[in-house]
Design a protein around this motif. Sequence first.
Motif, PDB file in Angstrom:
ATOM      1  N   SER A  19       0.835  -1.194   0.000  1.00  0.00           N
ATOM      2  CA  SER A  19       0.000   0.000   0.000  1.00  0.00           C
ATOM      3  C   SER A  19       0.875   1.250   0.000  1.00  0.00           C
ATOM      4  CB  SER A  19      -0.909   0.009   1.226  1.00  0.00           C
ATOM      5  OG  SER A  19      -1.692   1.187   1.257  1.00  0.00           O
ATOM      6  N   VAL A  20       0.534   2.185  -0.878  1.00  0.00           N
ATOM      7  CA  VAL A  20       1.271   3.440  -0.994  1.00  0.00           C
ATOM      8  C   VAL A  20       0.275   4.591  -0.937  1.00  0.00           C
ATOM      9  CG1 VAL A  20       2.847   4.821  -2.411  1.00  0.00           C
ATOM     10  CG2 VAL A  20       2.971   2.322  -2.481  1.00  0.00           C
ATOM     11  N   GLU A  21       0.595   5.602  -0.151  1.00  0.00           N
ATOM     12  CA  GLU A  21      -0.226   6.801  -0.102  1.00  0.00           C
ATOM     13  C   GLU A  21       0.467   7.915  -0.859  1.00  0.00           C
ATOM     14  OE1 GLU A  21      -2.555   8.861   3.436  1.00  0.00           O
ATOM     15  OE2 GLU A  21      -0.489   9.624   3.368  1.00  0.00           O
ATOM     16  N   LEU A  22      -0.266   8.554  -1.770  1.00  0.00           N
ATOM     17  CA  LEU A  22       0.224   9.727  -2.487  1.00  0.00           C
ATOM     18  C   LEU A  22      -0.424  10.953  -1.870  1.00  0.00           C
ATOM     19  CD1 LEU A  22       0.024   8.630  -6.227  1.00  0.00           C
ATOM     20  CD2 LEU A  22       2.025   8.622  -4.745  1.00  0.00           C
ATOM     21  N   ARG A  23       0.400  11.946  -1.546  1.00  0.00           N
ATOM     22  CA  ARG A  23      -0.139  13.186  -1.004  1.00  0.00           C
ATOM     23  C   ARG A  23       0.764  14.343  -1.374  1.00  0.00           C
ATOM     24  NH1 ARG A  23       3.054  14.492   3.209  1.00  0.00           N
ATOM     25  NH2 ARG A  23       3.990  12.831   4.468  1.00  0.00           N
ATOM     26  N   LEU A  24       0.233  15.545  -1.227  1.00  0.00           N
ATOM     27  CA  LEU A  24       1.036  16.734  -1.493  1.00  0.00           C
ATOM     28  C   LEU A  24       2.137  16.869  -0.451  1.00  0.00           C
ATOM     29  CD1 LEU A  24      -1.811  19.251  -2.371  1.00  0.00           C
ATOM     30  CD2 LEU A  24      -0.094  18.342  -3.951  1.00  0.00           C
ATOM     31  N   MET A  25       3.306  17.252  -0.891  1.00  0.00           N
ATOM     32  CA  MET A  25       4.409  17.503   0.020  1.00  0.00           C
ATOM     33  C   MET A  25       4.144  18.782   0.812  1.00  0.00           C
ATOM     34  SD  MET A  25       8.455  18.099  -0.910  1.00  0.00           S
ATOM     35  CE  MET A  25       8.633  16.518  -1.744  1.00  0.00           C
ATOM     36  N   THR A  26       4.535  18.790   2.082  1.00  0.00           N
ATOM     37  CA  THR A  26       4.429  19.983   2.919  1.00  0.00           C
ATOM     38  C   THR A  26       5.771  20.245   3.584  1.00  0.00           C
ATOM     39  OG1 THR A  26       3.817  18.861   4.989  1.00  0.00           O
ATOM     40  CG2 THR A  26       2.033  19.340   3.419  1.00  0.00           C
ATOM     41  N   ALA A  27       5.896  21.408   4.199  1.00  0.00           N
ATOM     42  CA  ALA A  27       7.136  21.760   4.892  1.00  0.00           C
ATOM     43  C   ALA A  27       7.449  20.777   6.009  1.00  0.00           C
ATOM     44  CB  ALA A  27       7.039  23.182   5.432  1.00  0.00           C
ATOM     45  N   ALA A  28       6.411  20.159   6.578  1.00  0.00           N
ATOM     46  CA  ALA A  28       6.620  19.191   7.660  1.00  0.00           C
ATOM     47  C   ALA A  28       7.344  17.934   7.183  1.00  0.00           C
ATOM     48  CB  ALA A  28       5.277  18.818   8.289  1.00  0.00           C
ATOM     49  N   ASP A  29       7.425  17.738   5.867  1.00  0.00           N
ATOM     50  CA  ASP A  29       8.110  16.569   5.320  1.00  0.00           C
ATOM     51  C   ASP A  29       9.624  16.751   5.273  1.00  0.00           C
ATOM     52  OD1 ASP A  29       5.902  14.810   4.703  1.00  0.00           O
ATOM     53  OD2 ASP A  29       5.356  16.219   3.112  1.00  0.00           O
ATOM     54  N   GLY A  30      10.120  17.904   5.712  1.00  0.00           N
ATOM     55  CA  GLY A  30      11.552  18.184   5.615  1.00  0.00           C
ATOM     56  C   GLY A  30      12.454  17.083   6.125  1.00  0.00           C
ATOM     57  N   PRO A  31      12.330  16.648   7.377  1.00  0.00           N
ATOM     58  CA  PRO A  31      13.225  15.602   7.889  1.00  0.00           C
ATOM     59  C   PRO A  31      13.120  14.292   7.111  1.00  0.00           C
ATOM     60  CG  PRO A  31      12.150  16.754   9.699  1.00  0.00           C
ATOM     61  CD  PRO A  31      11.480  17.214   8.440  1.00  0.00           C
ATOM     62  N   ALA A  32      11.895  13.865   6.801  1.00  0.00           N
ATOM     63  CA  ALA A  32      11.720  12.611   6.056  1.00  0.00           C
ATOM     64  C   ALA A  32      12.268  12.740   4.640  1.00  0.00           C
ATOM     65  CB  ALA A  32      10.240  12.222   6.025  1.00  0.00           C
ATOM     66  N   LEU A  33      12.109  13.920   4.034  1.00  0.00           N
ATOM     67  CA  LEU A  33      12.628  14.147   2.693  1.00  0.00           C
ATOM     68  C   LEU A  33      14.152  14.101   2.700  1.00  0.00           C
ATOM     69  CD1 LEU A  33      12.016  14.888  -0.277  1.00  0.00           C
ATOM     70  CD2 LEU A  33      12.115  17.293   0.420  1.00  0.00           C
ATOM     71  N   SER A  34      14.766  14.735   3.698  1.00  0.00           N
ATOM     72  CA  SER A  34      16.226  14.710   3.809  1.00  0.00           C
ATOM     73  C   SER A  34      16.734  13.282   3.957  1.00  0.00           C
ATOM     74  CB  SER A  34      16.676  15.554   5.005  1.00  0.00           C
ATOM     75  OG  SER A  34      16.330  16.901   4.830  1.00  0.00           O
ATOM     76  N   GLU A  35      16.028  12.487   4.756  1.00  0.00           N
ATOM     77  CA  GLU A  35      16.424  11.088   4.940  1.00  0.00           C
ATOM     78  C   GLU A  35      16.287  10.308   3.641  1.00  0.00           C
ATOM     79  OE1 GLU A  35      15.313   7.241   7.777  1.00  0.00           O
ATOM     80  OE2 GLU A  35      14.353   9.179   8.116  1.00  0.00           O
ATOM     81  N   PHE A  36      15.188  10.533   2.925  1.00  0.00           N
ATOM     82  CA  PHE A  36      14.969   9.859   1.639  1.00  0.00           C
ATOM     83  C   PHE A  36      16.076  10.206   0.647  1.00  0.00           C
ATOM     84  CE2 PHE A  36      13.081  10.675  -2.632  1.00  0.00           C
ATOM     85  CZ  PHE A  36      12.937   9.360  -3.047  1.00  0.00           C
ATOM     86  N   ILE A  37      16.377  11.495   0.511  1.00  0.00           N
ATOM     87  CA  ILE A  37      17.412  11.922  -0.435  1.00  0.00           C
ATOM     88  C   ILE A  37      18.772  11.385  -0.031  1.00  0.00           C
ATOM     89  CG2 ILE A  37      18.659  13.949  -1.292  1.00  0.00           C
ATOM     90  CD1 ILE A  37      15.949  15.447  -1.147  1.00  0.00           C
ATOM     91  N   GLY A  38      19.047  11.365   1.281  1.00  0.00           N
ATOM     92  CA  GLY A  38      20.335  10.883   1.764  1.00  0.00           C
ATOM     93  C   GLY A  38      20.600   9.424   1.460  1.00  0.00           C
ATOM     94  N   ARG A  39      19.533   8.645   1.213  1.00  0.00           N
ATOM     95  CA  ARG A  39      19.690   7.221   0.929  1.00  0.00           C
ATOM     96  C   ARG A  39      19.713   6.912  -0.568  1.00  0.00           C
ATOM     97  NH1 ARG A  39      15.708   4.448   5.500  1.00  0.00           N
ATOM     98  NH2 ARG A  39      16.985   5.011   7.309  1.00  0.00           N
ATOM     99  N   LEU A  40      19.536   7.928  -1.396  1.00  0.00           N
ATOM    100  CA  LEU A  40      19.572   7.712  -2.844  1.00  0.00           C
ATOM    101  C   LEU A  40      21.009   7.651  -3.340  1.00  0.00           C
ATOM    102  CD1 LEU A  40      16.806  10.191  -4.072  1.00  0.00           C
ATOM    103  CD2 LEU A  40      16.636   7.696  -3.975  1.00  0.00           C
ATOM    104  N   PRO A  41      21.270   6.846  -4.366  1.00  0.00           N
ATOM    105  CA  PRO A  41      22.599   6.877  -4.996  1.00  0.00           C
ATOM    106  C   PRO A  41      22.890   8.282  -5.518  1.00  0.00           C
ATOM    107  CG  PRO A  41      21.332   4.985  -5.763  1.00  0.00           C
ATOM    108  CD  PRO A  41      20.380   5.858  -4.996  1.00  0.00           C
ATOM    109  N   VAL A  42      24.112   8.743  -5.332  1.00  0.00           N
ATOM    110  CA  VAL A  42      24.471  10.100  -5.752  1.00  0.00           C
ATOM    111  C   VAL A  42      24.171  10.312  -7.227  1.00  0.00           C
ATOM    112  CG1 VAL A  42      26.379  11.733  -6.045  1.00  0.00           C
ATOM    113  CG2 VAL A  42      26.202  10.374  -3.950  1.00  0.00           C
ATOM    114  N   HIS A  43      24.367   9.280  -8.032  1.00  0.00           N
ATOM    115  CA  HIS A  43      24.144   9.422  -9.468  1.00  0.00           C
ATOM    116  C   HIS A  43      22.695   9.786  -9.776  1.00  0.00           C
ATOM    117  CE1 HIS A  43      25.443   8.957 -13.588  1.00  0.00           C
ATOM    118  NE2 HIS A  43      24.413   8.176 -13.854  1.00  0.00           N
TER     119      HIS A  43
END
Length: 198
Positions: A19-43
């Motif tokens: 199950s996946v939920e799609l929703r609009l991004m908000t400023a409150a997503d900052g920490p989770a977004l940083s964590e997500f980006i930090g785990r992506l391959p640099v390429h």
Amino acid sequence: MKKPHPRKYPHSLTLDGSSVELRLMTAADGPALSEFIGRLPVHDLLFVRRNISHPRVIAAWLAALGERITSLVAVAEGEIVGCSAVVTDALSWSPHVGDLRILVKPSWRGCGLGRVLTEESFAQALALDLEKLTVQMTVDQSAAIAVFEDLGFRPESVLRNHVKDHDGKTYDLALLSLEVSQLYLCSRARGMSSALNE
């Protein structure tokens, strides 16, 4: 072409039994977004015009939500597993053009999440009255290029040695585009009517 009704979020879907939920991004997503980006391959980060691993770039992204940027997050079990952004610049000579950015967690690739995020972005582009979408990636990202071409994007140019990673290696950058006026036709041909017309 009929303009779609504004999309309603959040909404849920099932991909490969998860199950996946799609929703609009908000400023409150900052920490989770940083964590997500930090785990992506640099390429993968070379998809976007700025280095989004930098905290100041993430902060600017979040500050521009609802103005220059419309973003979605895909959340599974409380974790961001993908996100999208349609970026515009009303003060440029190309206010009718949106820059599309799609990022998906490696373990979630191949299940259709990237395509879903792209199709949702198509609906957003129509709602924003954009006339053209562009997407960029390094030329060696052939699988991603093939997906976008299947969705109707066509190559426009290749910029030689245009991006450089943290190790100083340079890559050619491919620019693809899609006329938004063709989205409705593409949706009918590819069965994307639910993404564009709901």
